[in-house]
Design a protein around this motif. Sequence first.
Motif, short mmCIF file in Angstrom:
data_model
loop_
_atom_site.label_atom_id
_atom_site.label_comp_id
_atom_site.label_asym_id
_atom_site.label_seq_id
_atom_site.Cartn_x
_atom_site.Cartn_y
_atom_site.Cartn_z
N THR A 20 1.11 -1.08 0.14
CA THR A 20 0.04 0.32 0.01
C THR A 20 0.85 1.39 0.31
O THR A 20 1.95 1.13 0.36
N PHE A 42 -7.99 -3.69 7.56
CA PHE A 42 -8.75 -3.74 6.26
C PHE A 42 -10.48 -4.31 6.78
O PHE A 42 -11.24 -3.34 6.08
N GLU A 43 -10.34 -4.86 7.87
CA GLU A 43 -11.94 -4.79 7.91
C GLU A 43 -13.02 -3.37 8.84
O GLU A 43 -13.58 -3.48 8.74
N GLN A 44 -11.61 -2.69 9.12
CA GLN A 44 -11.54 -1.13 10.17
C GLN A 44 -12.05 -0.46 9.16
O GLN A 44 -12.80 -0.56 7.69
N SER A 45 -13.25 0.29 9.70
CA SER A 45 -13.81 1.70 9.18
C SER A 45 -12.84 2.58 8.52
O SER A 45 -11.91 2.75 9.25
N PRO A 46 -12.88 3.92 7.40
CA PRO A 46 -12.37 4.44 7.49
C PRO A 46 -12.33 5.75 8.01
O PRO A 46 -10.96 5.92 9.01
N ALA A 58 -5.75 6.16 5.78
CA ALA A 58 -6.70 6.01 5.92
C ALA A 58 -7.56 5.50 4.55
O ALA A 58 -7.65 4.17 4.13
N LYS A 62 -7.60 1.45 2.64
CA LYS A 62 -8.92 1.12 2.08
C LYS A 62 -9.68 1.00 0.61
O LYS A 62 -9.86 -0.14 0.47
N ARG A 63 -8.64 1.80 -0.36
CA ARG A 63 -8.76 1.67 -2.02
C ARG A 63 -7.56 0.86 -2.02
O ARG A 63 -7.78 0.23 -3.13
#
Length: 411
Positions: A20, A42-46, A58, A62-63
């Motif tokens: 990343t 990767f499961e966390q929210s932005p 962040a 996520k992207r």
Amino acid sequence: MQTLTLTDDEIAAWLRLVSTRGVGPVAVRHLLSIYGLPHAIFEQSPAALAQVVGAKLAGAIKRADPDGLAERVARVLKWAAIAGNHFVTLADPAYPRTLLEITAPPVLLYVKGRLELLHAPALAIVGSRNGTAQGLANTQQFAHALAHAGLTIVSGLALGIDGAAHRGALASPSSTIAVMGTGADLVYPARHYALAHEIAAHGAIVSEWPLGTTARAQHFPQRNRLIAGLTQGVLVAEAATQSGSLITARLAGEMGREVFAIPGSIHAPLAKGCHQLIKEGAKLVECVQDILDEIPYKGLPGSIVNSENHTNSAQPEQNSELAKPTPKTRQPQQVQHAPTAHAMIDTLDSHARCVLAALDYDPTPLESLATRTQLNSAILQAALLQLELGGWIAALPGGRVERIKHDAVSP
């Protein structure tokens, strides 16, 4: 020692995380300390990630869908399936503890060979790629003796001093680690292809770079930080004042490791870097015990440093296959029963002994030797040939010779 068994999806998550853009080792370590493993990150929210690493990183996490990730994952899975290859993550108990002490430990390590060596007491030996005959001989002898004392020898597989350090340590159970500036599946320089395979078979090859990564200039300073980080100390055998080896030594000092340097002639360009380190506080090294006094080591049974004459007089074992003997089969008495230097001196004729006595510690022009010995050209050349074939001297460019054994001798 074994690495954790990872599923294909877990390996893919680690590779995705380190690929990343903008997320470096420090950020990854921080995220792992909070969330545990890449899948959980990767499961966390932005919003949750933004509170930890900021909105920009962040969003990148996520992207994250790096180009070529599927191909990289397939390549790693194929490589890791080969016996002796290890994919080691920062969360793996097999990850070397010494690297966890440095500022930005690599998130992933690719290890080929004996994983347990990464947890053994270790010393780095580094120096010039264009080492002198005496420097290469010193390096190989020190590496041989230190490895038999129980220290794993770490270096960078470069030409010159690095190669001599690896070769000197290979025949010992402690063996050697080569830290690469390329992927662990490549060999650089190509001239060390055979040496790299010997190290993979009897020691270990380590890289933080993805498989297939070719040699690039900017990789080698980062490689040097791993060389220093894996060890309890760094010995600089020969180095000019602008050598990358001095960077490794200074990194070691900043990490709290010991720094050692072998002195040389005040006229020798490759001694000036060592002298500079000594002025800055490095320990001057004249014999193996100077290092063993500062570095914890195993003291393997039968170690040559347990004998009375344990300084730097031990010669590397002659082993054409460079196979690693085990403690049960190794015979420490071999070194003690080898012919002594004075016994070998007795086999030289009077002219060769005269020439040997006239050589000092600096490279010597033939004209100076002729003046000192008063031998005519034909006799002098014959004596030099006898000494070179016997391993006493090495011929250098510019019509000079250098002595590579320094036992006292009278003509």
